[in-house]
Design a protein around this motif. Structure first.
Motif, PDB file in Angstrom:
ATOM      1  N   GLU A   6     -28.181  31.795  28.272  1.00 57.90           N
ATOM      2  CA  GLU A   6     -27.545  30.639  28.899  1.00 57.90           C
ATOM      3  C   GLU A   6     -28.563  29.851  29.731  1.00 57.90           C
ATOM      4  O   GLU A   6     -29.516  30.413  30.271  1.00 57.90           O
ATOM      5  N   CYS A  22     -25.782  27.573  25.639  1.00 56.25           N
ATOM      6  CA  CYS A  22     -25.987  28.957  25.238  1.00 56.25           C
ATOM      7  C   CYS A  22     -26.704  28.947  23.894  1.00 56.25           C
ATOM      8  O   CYS A  22     -26.146  28.459  22.898  1.00 56.25           O
ATOM      9  N   TRP A  36     -16.898  31.230  26.708  1.00 57.22           N
ATOM     10  CA  TRP A  36     -17.520  31.118  28.020  1.00 57.22           C
ATOM     11  C   TRP A  36     -16.613  31.844  29.020  1.00 57.22           C
ATOM     12  O   TRP A  36     -15.390  31.651  29.019  1.00 57.22           O
ATOM     13  N   CYS A  96     -21.967  33.302  28.394  1.00 53.56           N
ATOM     14  CA  CYS A  96     -21.444  33.088  27.050  1.00 53.56           C
ATOM     15  C   CYS A  96     -21.417  34.428  26.337  1.00 53.56           C
ATOM     16  O   CYS A  96     -22.168  35.353  26.672  1.00 53.56           O
TER      17      CYS A  96
END
Length: 122
Positions: A6, A22, A36, A96
């Motif tokens: 990320e 990401c 997320w 993520c």
């Protein structure tokens, strides 16, 4: 296996915007649904938004709808989180994650990034 990194976090004023990115490694990215999640200090990790492997379906809990948007670019092995009208309560580490299942629950995710810190403060 999928590795996730990320980026895009930082300090933002209330009412401001940020876009998190990401980046995923591996040739199978397009077969994974992505999510997320965020974790504020002293709180459990919670689902923010999710998107299906093709991008055709998005998953929104009520708290994020209207302010946050998720998207993905399978050609670039990347998923994005656009956050608008940020509030101090959005302050958290944002992660993520990837899964072959529905990407709305922490227990369903197979791979995780290390997170990026978002701080909303004046």
């Amino acid at each position: 296996q999928v590795q996730l990194v990320e980026s895009g976090g930082g300090l933002v004023l209330p009412g401001g915007s940020l876009r998190l990115t990401c980046a995923a490694s591996g040739r199978t990215f397009a077969s994974y649904a992505m999510g997320w999640f965020r974790q504020a200090p002293g709180k459990e990790r919670e689902f923010v938004l999710g998107i299906s492997s093709t991008g055709g379906t998005t998953y929104y809990p009520g708290s994020a709808k209207g302010r946050f948007t998720i998207s993905r670019d399978n050609a670039k092995n990347t998923v994005y989180l656009q956050m608008n009208s940020l509030k101090p309560e959005d302050t958290a580490v944002y992660f993520c994650a990837a899964t072959r299942n529905i990407p709305t629950m922490t227990g369903a995710m197979d791979y995780w990034g290390k997170g990026t810190l978002v701080t909303v403060s004046s």
